[in-house]
Every structure is written in C-alpha cells, then in structure tokens.
Scaffold this motif. Sequence first.
Motif, PDB file in Angstrom:
ATOM      1  N   HIS A  77       0.804  -1.218   0.000  1.00 39.06           N
ATOM      2  CA  HIS A  77       0.000   0.000   0.000  1.00 39.06           C
ATOM      3  C   HIS A  77       0.843   1.277   0.000  1.00 39.06           C
ATOM      4  O   HIS A  77       0.462   2.234  -0.680  1.00 39.06           O
ATOM      5  N   PRO A  78       1.972   1.374   0.708  1.00 41.03           N
ATOM      6  CA  PRO A  78       2.787   2.590   0.602  1.00 41.03           C
ATOM      7  C   PRO A  78       3.327   2.811  -0.816  1.00 41.03           C
ATOM      8  O   PRO A  78       3.429   3.956  -1.268  1.00 41.03           O
TER       9      PRO A  78
ATOM     10  N   GLU B 124       0.518   4.229  -2.834  1.00 42.30           N
ATOM     11  CA  GLU B 124       0.331   5.627  -2.440  1.00 42.30           C
ATOM     12  C   GLU B 124       1.381   6.525  -3.080  1.00 42.30           C
ATOM     13  O   GLU B 124       1.079   7.629  -3.540  1.00 42.30           O
TER      14      GLU B 124
ATOM     15  N   LYS C 211       0.511   7.035  -6.637  1.00 38.88           N
ATOM     16  CA  LYS C 211      -0.625   7.954  -6.760  1.00 38.88           C
ATOM     17  C   LYS C 211      -0.169   9.401  -6.643  1.00 38.88           C
ATOM     18  O   LYS C 211      -0.597  10.263  -7.415  1.00 38.88           O
ATOM     19  N   THR C 212       0.712   9.681  -5.682  1.00 37.02           N
ATOM     20  CA  THR C 212       1.204  11.053  -5.518  1.00 37.02           C
ATOM     21  C   THR C 212       2.084  11.475  -6.683  1.00 37.02           C
ATOM     22  O   THR C 212       2.190  12.664  -6.965  1.00 37.02           O
TER      23      THR C 212
ATOM     24  N   VAL D 169      -3.789   4.512 -10.212  1.00 33.83           N
ATOM     25  CA  VAL D 169      -3.928   3.596  -9.088  1.00 33.83           C
ATOM     26  C   VAL D 169      -4.429   2.239  -9.564  1.00 33.83           C
ATOM     27  O   VAL D 169      -3.973   1.192  -9.093  1.00 33.83           O
TER      28      VAL D 169
ATOM     29  N   CYS E 295      -2.488  -1.272  -8.845  1.00 37.13           N
ATOM     30  CA  CYS E 295      -3.136  -2.360  -8.110  1.00 37.13           C
ATOM     31  C   CYS E 295      -3.161  -3.641  -8.933  1.00 37.13           C
ATOM     32  O   CYS E 295      -2.975  -4.729  -8.394  1.00 37.13           O
TER      33      CYS E 295
ATOM     34  N   TYR F 164      -7.196  -1.441  -1.128  1.00 34.32           N
ATOM     35  CA  TYR F 164      -6.286  -0.297  -1.028  1.00 34.32           C
ATOM     36  C   TYR F 164      -6.997   0.906  -0.421  1.00 34.32           C
ATOM     37  O   TYR F 164      -6.504   1.528   0.513  1.00 34.32           O
ATOM     38  N   TYR F 165      -8.177   1.246  -0.937  1.00 31.83           N
ATOM     39  CA  TYR F 165      -8.884   2.413  -0.437  1.00 31.83           C
ATOM     40  C   TYR F 165      -9.433   2.194   0.970  1.00 31.83           C
ATOM     41  O   TYR F 165      -9.504   3.131   1.771  1.00 31.83           O
TER      42      TYR F 165
ATOM     43  N   ARG G 193      -6.525   2.757   3.176  1.00 34.60           N
ATOM     44  CA  ARG G 193      -6.137   4.163   3.119  1.00 34.60           C
ATOM     45  C   ARG G 193      -7.045   5.018   4.005  1.00 34.60           C
ATOM     46  O   ARG G 193      -6.585   5.961   4.641  1.00 34.60           O
TER      47      ARG G 193
END
Length: 103
Positions: free
Chosen positions: A4-5, A8, A11-12, A17, A21, A31-32, A35
């Motif tokens: 997950h990191p 993330e 995504k940034t 995403v 995934c 994931y969401y 989050r």
Amino acid sequence: MTVHPFIEAEKTAGHNVKRACELLQVSRTAYYARRNGVPGLRAARDAELTEQITTVHQRSRGTYGAPRVHAALKREGAGCGRRRIARLMRQAGPAGRTRRRRH
C-alpha cells in the motif's frame, strides 16, 4: 510485506492507481479501505477481546496465562481460540506468572 505505501507513492507521482493495483495483484477496494483507516471486523473483534483479556488478567491479580484466560473467557461466553488469546496477550503485554520450583 505490504504494498500500500508503494501504491500511495505512485498515486502522488500522478500515476494510475488501477494499473498499480493490477500489477501488484491488490484489489482497489482493499487499497482504499486501508487508506481510509477504517478497521476491519477482525481488528475490531481483536480490540474487544483485548479489553476482556486485560479485565480477566487483572481479576486474577496478574497470574493467569493464556490457557486460564481462555478458559475464563469461554465460561463467560466469548468464543475464540487459545492461540488467538495468546497472540493478543503478547501484543498487549500481560503475561502469566510461573510457579517457583520446589527443591
């Protein structure tokens, strides 16, 4: 290992995403959900059991270990396994006392 990191960070950085995934074989729903920080059913049940474990452990004046705590919780109606109780006791900190050897 949790991915997950990494998702993330992707995504940034402006990447997709959905594609991240798919590549890491993680569902977007998981994931969401992680989050947002909403604990799952098992985590909520573990927190509830940890409170019950500490209560039983304090009632025994700190002497009960996992087998006796399991038996006490079973008598009270909280059904779960002894190994789960042992794991939660390790995480929470309470430990039973051992008897001294007689010579």
